[in-house]
Design a protein around this motif. Sequence first.
Motif, PDB file in Angstrom:
ATOM      1  N   SER A 140     -90.939  22.673  69.692  1.00  7.81           N
ATOM      2  CA  SER A 140     -90.010  22.234  68.639  1.00  7.81           C
ATOM      3  C   SER A 140     -89.495  23.424  67.837  1.00  7.81           C
ATOM      4  O   SER A 140     -88.309  23.495  67.500  1.00  7.81           O
ATOM      5  N   PHE A 141     -90.405  24.368  67.542  1.00  8.85           N
ATOM      6  CA  PHE A 141     -90.017  25.559  66.786  1.00  8.85           C
ATOM      7  C   PHE A 141     -88.983  26.374  67.555  1.00  8.85           C
ATOM      8  O   PHE A 141     -87.949  26.786  67.000  1.00  8.85           O
ATOM      9  N   LEU A 142     -89.245  26.616  68.838  1.00 14.63           N
ATOM     10  CA  LEU A 142     -88.331  27.415  69.663  1.00 14.63           C
ATOM     11  C   LEU A 142     -86.986  26.712  69.823  1.00 14.63           C
ATOM     12  O   LEU A 142     -85.927  27.346  69.722  1.00 14.63           O
ATOM     13  N   PHE A 143     -87.024  25.410  70.066  1.00 15.78           N
ATOM     14  CA  PHE A 143     -85.785  24.651  70.243  1.00 15.78           C
ATOM     15  C   PHE A 143     -84.945  24.679  68.969  1.00 15.78           C
ATOM     16  O   PHE A 143     -83.729  24.928  69.015  1.00 15.78           O
ATOM     17  N   GLY A 144     -85.584  24.429  67.834  1.00 18.96           N
ATOM     18  CA  GLY A 144     -84.867  24.436  66.558  1.00 18.96           C
ATOM     19  C   GLY A 144     -84.295  25.797  66.230  1.00 18.96           C
ATOM     20  O   GLY A 144     -83.136  25.921  65.817  1.00 18.96           O
ATOM     21  N   THR A 145     -85.094  26.848  66.435  1.00 13.32           N
ATOM     22  CA  THR A 145     -84.652  28.208  66.120  1.00 13.32           C
ATOM     23  C   THR A 145     -83.504  28.640  67.022  1.00 13.32           C
ATOM     24  O   THR A 145     -82.499  29.185  66.559  1.00 13.32           O
ATOM     25  N   LEU A 146     -83.648  28.406  68.335  1.00 12.04           N
ATOM     26  CA  LEU A 146     -82.607  28.797  69.285  1.00 12.04           C
ATOM     27  C   LEU A 146     -81.302  28.035  69.039  1.00 12.04           C
ATOM     28  O   LEU A 146     -80.208  28.611  69.114  1.00 12.04           O
ATOM     29  N   THR A 147     -81.422  26.739  68.744  1.00 11.34           N
ATOM     30  CA  THR A 147     -80.232  25.935  68.468  1.00 11.34           C
ATOM     31  C   THR A 147     -79.493  26.477  67.249  1.00 11.34           C
ATOM     32  O   THR A 147     -78.260  26.627  67.260  1.00 11.34           O
ATOM     33  N   TYR A 148     -80.236  26.796  66.206  1.00 12.77           N
ATOM     34  CA  TYR A 148     -79.632  27.341  64.989  1.00 12.77           C
ATOM     35  C   TYR A 148     -78.958  28.684  65.262  1.00 12.77           C
ATOM     36  O   TYR A 148     -77.830  28.928  64.826  1.00 12.77           O
ATOM     37  N   LEU A 149     -79.631  29.550  66.015  1.00 16.02           N
ATOM     38  CA  LEU A 149     -79.070  30.872  66.317  1.00 16.02           C
ATOM     39  C   LEU A 149     -77.805  30.760  67.173  1.00 16.02           C
ATOM     40  O   LEU A 149     -76.833  31.492  66.968  1.00 16.02           O
ATOM     41  N   VAL A 150     -77.811  29.839  68.150  1.00 17.39           N
ATOM     42  CA  VAL A 150     -76.628  29.634  68.992  1.00 17.39           C
ATOM     43  C   VAL A 150     -75.459  29.125  68.149  1.00 17.39           C
ATOM     44  O   VAL A 150     -74.322  29.591  68.289  1.00 17.39           O
ATOM     45  N   ILE A 151     -75.737  28.159  67.274  1.00 17.67           N
ATOM     46  CA  ILE A 151     -74.687  27.616  66.399  1.00 17.67           C
ATOM     47  C   ILE A 151     -74.092  28.712  65.523  1.00 17.67           C
ATOM     48  O   ILE A 151     -72.864  28.855  65.418  1.00 17.67           O
ATOM     49  N   MET A 152     -74.950  29.515  64.897  1.00 23.01           N
ATOM     50  CA  MET A 152     -74.468  30.565  64.002  1.00 23.01           C
ATOM     51  C   MET A 152     -73.685  31.626  64.785  1.00 23.01           C
ATOM     52  O   MET A 152     -72.629  32.094  64.340  1.00 23.01           O
ATOM     53  N   PHE A 153     -74.198  32.021  65.962  1.00 19.24           N
ATOM     54  CA  PHE A 153     -73.526  33.045  66.760  1.00 19.24           C
ATOM     55  C   PHE A 153     -72.143  32.579  67.206  1.00 19.24           C
ATOM     56  O   PHE A 153     -71.148  33.310  67.053  1.00 19.24           O
ATOM     57  N   CYS A 154     -72.055  31.367  67.756  1.00 21.30           N
ATOM     58  CA  CYS A 154     -70.777  30.867  68.272  1.00 21.30           C
ATOM     59  C   CYS A 154     -69.747  30.690  67.161  1.00 21.30           C
ATOM     60  O   CYS A 154     -68.568  31.030  67.330  1.00 21.30           O
ATOM     61  N   ASN A 155     -70.187  30.165  66.037  1.00 16.01           N
ATOM     62  CA  ASN A 155     -69.249  29.969  64.925  1.00 16.01           C
ATOM     63  C   ASN A 155     -68.816  31.294  64.315  1.00 16.01           C
ATOM     64  O   ASN A 155     -67.650  31.468  63.938  1.00 16.01           O
ATOM     65  N   LEU A 156     -69.753  32.250  64.210  1.00 16.02           N
ATOM     66  CA  LEU A 156     -69.383  33.580  63.715  1.00 16.02           C
ATOM     67  C   LEU A 156     -68.416  34.272  64.679  1.00 16.02           C
ATOM     68  O   LEU A 156     -67.520  35.006  64.243  1.00 16.02           O
ATOM     69  N   LEU A 157     -68.591  34.024  65.974  1.00 17.36           N
ATOM     70  CA  LEU A 157     -67.701  34.607  66.971  1.00 17.36           C
ATOM     71  C   LEU A 157     -66.277  34.076  66.792  1.00 17.36           C
ATOM     72  O   LEU A 157     -65.306  34.848  66.839  1.00 17.36           O
ATOM     73  N   VAL A 158     -66.148  32.774  66.575  1.00 18.90           N
ATOM     74  CA  VAL A 158     -64.822  32.187  66.339  1.00 18.90           C
ATOM     75  C   VAL A 158     -64.213  32.749  65.065  1.00 18.90           C
ATOM     76  O   VAL A 158     -63.037  33.139  65.030  1.00 18.90           O
TER      77      VAL A 158
END
Length: 296
Positions: free
Chosen positions: A12-30
């Motif tokens: 759960s920790f890894l899934f939550g952390t990775l999901t958050y990092l992917v969301i932040m990275f993709c949105n920052l990229l846009v």
Amino acid sequence: MEQKLFLGKSTSFLFGTLTYLVIMFCNLLVLTTIACTAKLHKPMFILLFNLPISDMLGATALFPQLVYSIVTQNRLISLPACVIQALLVHTYGGGNLLTLTAMAYDRYIAICCPLKYNAIMNPHTLVKMIVSIWSISISLIVVQLSLLARLKICRTNVIDLYCNNPSIVKLTCDDTRVNNYYGLFTIFICQAGPLSVILYTYAQILRTCVMNDQSNARKKAIQTCGTHLVIYFVLEFSAFIALIAHRIKIVSPYIRRALGVTILVIPPFFDPIIYGLKTKELKTGIKMFFKINVGL
């Protein structure tokens, strides 16, 4: 048993952390691509620029506290932190709905009134639209939380997976009728109003494409509108049902919680993917950004 609990906690920790990092990275990229690419400094992309900002607010409202709760196995949150979380959640919700509405209006002018597009969607209009989006989103929730400040908190169990205005109201023991009436007013402003604009603008877009009898134009419009509408209705439906569920006791709390999480996960995760992959100019801009800055 302990090993299974540890494994579940770690997953759960890894899934939550990775999901958050992917969301932040993709949105920052846009965000970065639009800001750094001169060809994208157009009304459509300037309005789109607000969407990843809103999405990052929503993701930040949920994931850090959620991951912390998983690690500590403790859902305790202070009242000030709970209020800040509610502020972020509602600002995100209003910001997303109003930004998508502004983008729908931009597409409506571009397709239905192309000769007037530059005159209508001028820099002055864009500034007014963006200021209105964030002023309305922030002011509505600030008033809601100000109304909460006059009430006495006498309970400590937040009934949702994260703090929001309805869940904080249920912690009070005083008369909450004013809060409830104002809550219904905000639902109308942030949902009924934008929904009317969305339905009207897309009905006019499809009508224009059919009247022009141009298959390519119709196909392009349907593709543009289709992805936009899917994201909009996921957010609109989930937010509306989750908010109304607080006022209808027969609705299962599990449904409300599931929809509440959907609001803060699905749009922030898929918005940058959809707009990055479906919008040709933005997709090209992202490739150029990586080519120039990363050397790929």
